[in-house]
Structures are given as C-alpha cells and as structure tokens.
Write a protein that holds these residues in place. Structure first.
Motif, PDB file in Angstrom:
ATOM      1  N   LEU A 196       0.459  18.317   4.851  1.00  0.00           N
ATOM      2  CA  LEU A 196       1.878  18.147   4.512  1.00  0.00           C
ATOM      3  C   LEU A 196       2.592  19.507   4.526  1.00  0.00           C
ATOM      4  CD1 LEU A 196       3.919  15.964   3.090  1.00  0.00           C
ATOM      5  CD2 LEU A 196       3.395  17.277   1.063  1.00  0.00           C
ATOM      6  N   LEU A 225      -6.747  13.194  -0.330  1.00  0.00           N
ATOM      7  CA  LEU A 225      -5.497  13.672  -0.924  1.00  0.00           C
ATOM      8  C   LEU A 225      -5.311  15.181  -0.733  1.00  0.00           C
ATOM      9  CD1 LEU A 225      -2.963  13.236  -2.649  1.00  0.00           C
ATOM     10  CD2 LEU A 225      -4.383  13.443  -4.683  1.00  0.00           C
ATOM     11  N   ASP A 232       0.831  -1.203   0.000  1.00  0.00           N
ATOM     12  CA  ASP A 232       0.000   0.000   0.000  1.00  0.00           C
ATOM     13  C   ASP A 232       0.867   1.256   0.000  1.00  0.00           C
ATOM     14  OD1 ASP A 232      -2.524   1.294   0.115  1.00  0.00           O
ATOM     15  OD2 ASP A 232      -2.222   1.666   2.248  1.00  0.00           O
ATOM     16  N   ALA A 233       1.911   1.233   0.828  1.00  0.00           N
ATOM     17  CA  ALA A 233       2.811   2.393   0.905  1.00  0.00           C
ATOM     18  C   ALA A 233       3.492   2.637  -0.440  1.00  0.00           C
ATOM     19  CB  ALA A 233       3.854   2.170   1.987  1.00  0.00           C
ATOM     20  N   MET A 262      -2.198  10.614   3.859  1.00  0.00           N
ATOM     21  CA  MET A 262      -3.322  10.229   3.002  1.00  0.00           C
ATOM     22  C   MET A 262      -4.002   8.971   3.544  1.00  0.00           C
ATOM     23  SD  MET A 262      -2.921  10.684  -0.991  1.00  0.00           S
ATOM     24  CE  MET A 262      -2.664   9.084  -1.647  1.00  0.00           C
ATOM     25  N   ARG A 263      -3.203   8.003   3.947  1.00  0.00           N
ATOM     26  CA  ARG A 263      -3.807   6.781   4.462  1.00  0.00           C
ATOM     27  C   ARG A 263      -4.467   7.034   5.817  1.00  0.00           C
ATOM     28  NH1 ARG A 263      -5.795   4.545   1.780  1.00  0.00           N
ATOM     29  NH2 ARG A 263      -4.473   3.196   0.544  1.00  0.00           N
ATOM     30  N   LEU A 287       1.019   4.242  -2.714  1.00  0.00           N
ATOM     31  CA  LEU A 287       0.722   5.637  -2.374  1.00  0.00           C
ATOM     32  C   LEU A 287       1.910   6.562  -2.661  1.00  0.00           C
ATOM     33  CD1 LEU A 287      -1.273   5.309   0.967  1.00  0.00           C
ATOM     34  CD2 LEU A 287      -2.151   5.947  -1.269  1.00  0.00           C
ATOM     35  N   VAL A 288       3.103   6.064  -2.417  1.00  0.00           N
ATOM     36  CA  VAL A 288       4.295   6.894  -2.676  1.00  0.00           C
ATOM     37  C   VAL A 288       4.444   7.149  -4.165  1.00  0.00           C
ATOM     38  CG1 VAL A 288       6.832   6.887  -2.593  1.00  0.00           C
ATOM     39  CG2 VAL A 288       5.532   6.268  -0.570  1.00  0.00           C
ATOM     40  N   ARG A 301       3.388  12.159   2.762  1.00  0.00           N
ATOM     41  CA  ARG A 301       2.040  12.330   2.196  1.00  0.00           C
ATOM     42  C   ARG A 301       1.286  11.001   2.180  1.00  0.00           C
ATOM     43  NH1 ARG A 301       0.613  14.854  -3.675  1.00  0.00           N
ATOM     44  NH2 ARG A 301       1.532  12.931  -4.426  1.00  0.00           N
ATOM     45  N   ALA A 302       1.991   9.926   1.907  1.00  0.00           N
ATOM     46  CA  ALA A 302       1.345   8.601   1.923  1.00  0.00           C
ATOM     47  C   ALA A 302       0.776   8.310   3.311  1.00  0.00           C
ATOM     48  CB  ALA A 302       2.357   7.531   1.526  1.00  0.00           C
ATOM     49  N   ASP A 324      -2.371  16.954   1.396  1.00  0.00           N
ATOM     50  CA  ASP A 324      -1.446  17.964   0.861  1.00  0.00           C
ATOM     51  C   ASP A 324      -1.410  19.212   1.758  1.00  0.00           C
ATOM     52  OD1 ASP A 324      -0.513  16.500  -1.216  1.00  0.00           O
ATOM     53  OD2 ASP A 324      -1.788  17.407  -2.745  1.00  0.00           O
ATOM     54  N   ALA A 376       8.829  14.071   1.493  1.00  0.00           N
ATOM     55  CA  ALA A 376       7.450  14.509   1.265  1.00  0.00           C
ATOM     56  C   ALA A 376       6.527  13.392   0.774  1.00  0.00           C
ATOM     57  CB  ALA A 376       7.423  15.681   0.285  1.00  0.00           C
ATOM     58  N   ARG A 377       7.028  12.555  -0.132  1.00  0.00           N
ATOM     59  CA  ARG A 377       6.136  11.504  -0.659  1.00  0.00           C
ATOM     60  C   ARG A 377       5.757  10.464   0.402  1.00  0.00           C
ATOM     61  NH1 ARG A 377       4.301  11.581  -5.626  1.00  0.00           N
ATOM     62  NH2 ARG A 377       5.267  13.091  -7.039  1.00  0.00           N
ATOM     63  N   PRO A 378       6.724   9.924   1.134  1.00  0.00           N
ATOM     64  CA  PRO A 378       6.327   8.991   2.210  1.00  0.00           C
ATOM     65  C   PRO A 378       5.433   9.645   3.271  1.00  0.00           C
ATOM     66  CG  PRO A 378       8.688   8.866   1.824  1.00  0.00           C
ATOM     67  CD  PRO A 378       8.183  10.002   1.009  1.00  0.00           C
ATOM     68  N   ILE A 393       6.064  27.223   0.823  1.00  0.00           N
ATOM     69  CA  ILE A 393       6.268  26.845   2.232  1.00  0.00           C
ATOM     70  C   ILE A 393       7.501  27.574   2.761  1.00  0.00           C
ATOM     71  CG2 ILE A 393       6.688  24.926   3.821  1.00  0.00           C
ATOM     72  CD1 ILE A 393       5.521  23.053   1.686  1.00  0.00           C
ATOM     73  N   LEU A 421       3.402  16.681  -5.929  1.00  0.00           N
ATOM     74  CA  LEU A 421       3.513  17.176  -4.555  1.00  0.00           C
ATOM     75  C   LEU A 421       3.304  18.690  -4.543  1.00  0.00           C
ATOM     76  CD1 LEU A 421       6.670  15.280  -3.319  1.00  0.00           C
ATOM     77  CD2 LEU A 421       4.420  15.149  -2.266  1.00  0.00           C
ATOM     78  N   PRO A 422       2.839  19.249  -3.437  1.00  0.00           N
ATOM     79  CA  PRO A 422       2.768  20.714  -3.341  1.00  0.00           C
ATOM     80  C   PRO A 422       4.163  21.325  -3.522  1.00  0.00           C
ATOM     81  CG  PRO A 422       1.639  19.684  -1.489  1.00  0.00           C
ATOM     82  CD  PRO A 422       2.346  18.590  -2.211  1.00  0.00           C
TER      83      PRO A 422
END
Lengths: 159, 188
Positions: free
Chosen positions: B57, B50, A48-49, B44-45, A52-53, B40-41, B54, B36-38, A65, A59-60
């Motif tokens: 995040l 989503l 799942d990870a 999100m979970r 999702l990754v 966000r995952a 974001d 950031a990706r991990p 930021i 990404l923003p």
C-alpha cells in the motif's frame, strides 16, 4: 445443469450490489444458474470487502510516504541542476585526454630532453630551462586539471 | 457495503511542470484517507497478508507521487492506484517464483493459508483461487472496474476478460457452496 454466460449478468450485478431487484429480474435470477451464482459471488465479495475495510488494524501513516516522495523529488531536482556541471567535467576529461594523446610522441621527447638536461645540483640556475617549455607547462597543467576533474566526477557520481 | 465509485477531491497541482510530486500534502492526505482502506482490502485479499498489504500500500502511493500522475478525474486517479497496486502484487508473486514468468496459480508459501483465512468463509474461498482470479473478481465486483480497466491492470487482453471472469466466478461460487453458502442464502 451447466452455467453459461447470460445476457442479464450486467443487470444482475448492479442489482446484487444495490439490493434493488425488480420482480422480473428476481424471477430471472431464481431460474438462471449463472445469475444465481453471480448474485452469490457479488454479495459474498461485498460482505468480505465491508469486513476488510472495517478491519481495526490502523493504516500506515501517510506522512513517511509523503516525506519519501519529497526526498525523491529533491534528489531528482539536484541531479537535474548538477547535470550541466557533470557534463562540463566530462568534456574537460575528454579534451584533456585528446590533447594528451595528440602530443604523446612529442611530449615524450620533450620530457626526456627536459629530464636529461636537468641538473638537480644547481636548481636555481637551470630551473628556467627545466620548466622552460610552455608546451610542457600547458600539457602538465591539463593533465593535472584533467585528473582533478576526473576525481570530482567520480566523487559527484558516488554522492 | 463499500461505495463502488469513490468520490475523491480534485488534487491540487502546482505549475512546476515535470516535477514528480504534483499534489500538495493536504491533497495527498485527503486522497489517502479516501482510498487507502479499500485499496488495502484489495491488497490483503489478493496477497493474504496484512503486513505485506501495508507494505505494498505504501509503495503504491509512493510510486504514484513519484510518477507525478495527476489524473483526469477521481476515477482516473483511483484506477491508476489500483493498477500500480496490481503491478506490485504481480512483482511480488513473480519474485516468489522466479522460474515462472506467469502469475502463479496458487500461493502456497508458508504461513500463507493462516494469513489468508481471515475471518470469513469468503476469505477461505478466495484463498483457494489463483491470485489473478482473486484480483479479477475483486476489481470487477467490488471496485466495479470495466473489462478494459481489468485488462489494463492485469496486463491481459480485454477480449479475454469476459470468459476468464466467468470461469473465476464459477470457481469462487463452487468454493462458497462447498462452505455452505448457497445463492438463495445471499439473495436479499
């Protein structure tokens, strides 16, 4: 069959993550409900990870930021730099109020006397007497300055 | 499979003690690219949305920068980010249910289910769990966090994590099995 905590959980978790199973651990897992469930959960979450990754949604942007953090930092620096001025203004207001309160009874008589003796029809001749009390001049000046300080203080806080 | 321990560069710091932003922009971008990706995952979970993930995040990184946190090492910085993110999730769930001070057991907001059921059966199974269970399982089995780190992130007692994690795992396994996933199918 009810699952109970197992002493092999840590080793099974590591093996389920890496996929590196020793024959003994694999044999244990196949006969242990807890470790079988653990394997299922770890493998499912890893999949799942990964999904999702790898999601395609971008990404923003980190630039806003960073900018927001910079602005917040500058605002904090500004507040630090101006805090001394604000304290001086507060002190000025406090001193003005204290002086004003200390001289209220005498001041009232002074102001009353000044106004009763003021002859508006001949201002030039009577001006020195109307404004002649140094105390009156000081107190009125401090009140005006105190008011200005108060205004400045309020304006600074609003900003 | 995502890497369990992220290898992050050491952040560059200035000598301006007390300033909130202590890393330079390049270091921040590098950290962001790596984490950031991990993160966000995870968000999100945990929250199932989503757009919300974001938002959270960005807020997590902003808070980290504002705090001036430098961290002792790469894991420390990563843990700090996940702790901020977990606090943001908790605040989010509390705002949704102001009458309760606890993290809600189920998130039943409109549109939640559609969002949470992403693509996989795992997503659907996770959506059936309480937010805290989802966070706990993710931190433990995806991020490889210790019981102490999980306790810190979730504001729980370290001693109770083992049993809570065990129960959460059982619940998820039950959900996965209800979706046709069996232990033997997952074994490589």
């Amino acid at each position: 069959m009810t699952a109970k905590p197992c002493s092999h959980e840590e080793a099974v978790t590591a093996a389920a993550r890496s996929g590196d199973w020793s024959p003994e651990l694999k044999a244990h897992r196949d006969g242990c409900l807890t470790c079988a469930e653990l394997t299922l959960v770890v493998a499912a979450l890893a999949a799942d990870a990964e999904e999702l990754v790898a999601i395609h949604a971008p990404l923003p942007d980190p630039a806003p930021i960073w900018l927001r953090a910079q602005l917040a930092s500058r605002e904090r620096d500004y507040r630090r730099a101006t805090s001394a001025i604000v304290w001086v203004q507060r002190a000025a207001v406090a001193v003005t109020l204290a002086v004003g309160l200390a001289f209220v009874p005498g001041l009232w008589n002074l102001v009353k006397g000044a106004f009763t003796s003021l002859d508006l029809s001949s201002p030039v001749a009577d001006l020195p007497r109307a404004a002649g009390s140094p105390l009156l001049v000081i107190v009125v000046s401090m009140l005006v300055l105190g008011g200005l300080a108060l205004w400045e203080l309020t304006a600074a806080q609003e900003n | 499979m995502i890497p369990m321990a992220l290898t992050l560069p050491r952040t560059l710091t200035t000598d301006l003690a007390g300033r909130a932003v202590t890393m330079d922009e390049a270091a921040f971008r590098h950290l962001y690219d790596r984490t950031a990706r991990p993160l966000r995952a995870y968000l999100m979970r945990s929250c199932g949305d989503l757009a919300l993930a974001d938002d959270l995040l960005q807020e997590a990184y902003l808070r980290m920068l504002r705090s001036g946190f430098e961290g002792e090492d790469d894991d420390h910085r990563k843990n700090y980010l996940y702790r901020i993110a977990t606090n943001l999730l908790r605040d989010h769930f509390r705002r949704k249910r102001p009458e309760s001070d606890e993290v809600p057991e189920r998130d039943e907001s409109p549109g939640h289910d559609e969002a949470v059921h992403l693509r996989s059966d795992v997503g659907g199974a996770m959506a059936e769990l309480a937010p805290r269970d989802r966070q706990m399982l993710w931190l433990a089995y995806v991020e490889g966090a210790s019981h102490q780190e999980i306790a810190k992130a979730l504001g729980l007692r370290s001693a109770s994590i083992r049993s809570m994690l065990f129960r959460a795992r059982q619940r998820l396994a039950k959900q996965l099995q209800a979706r046709g996933l069996r232990p033997e199918l997952e074994v490589s």
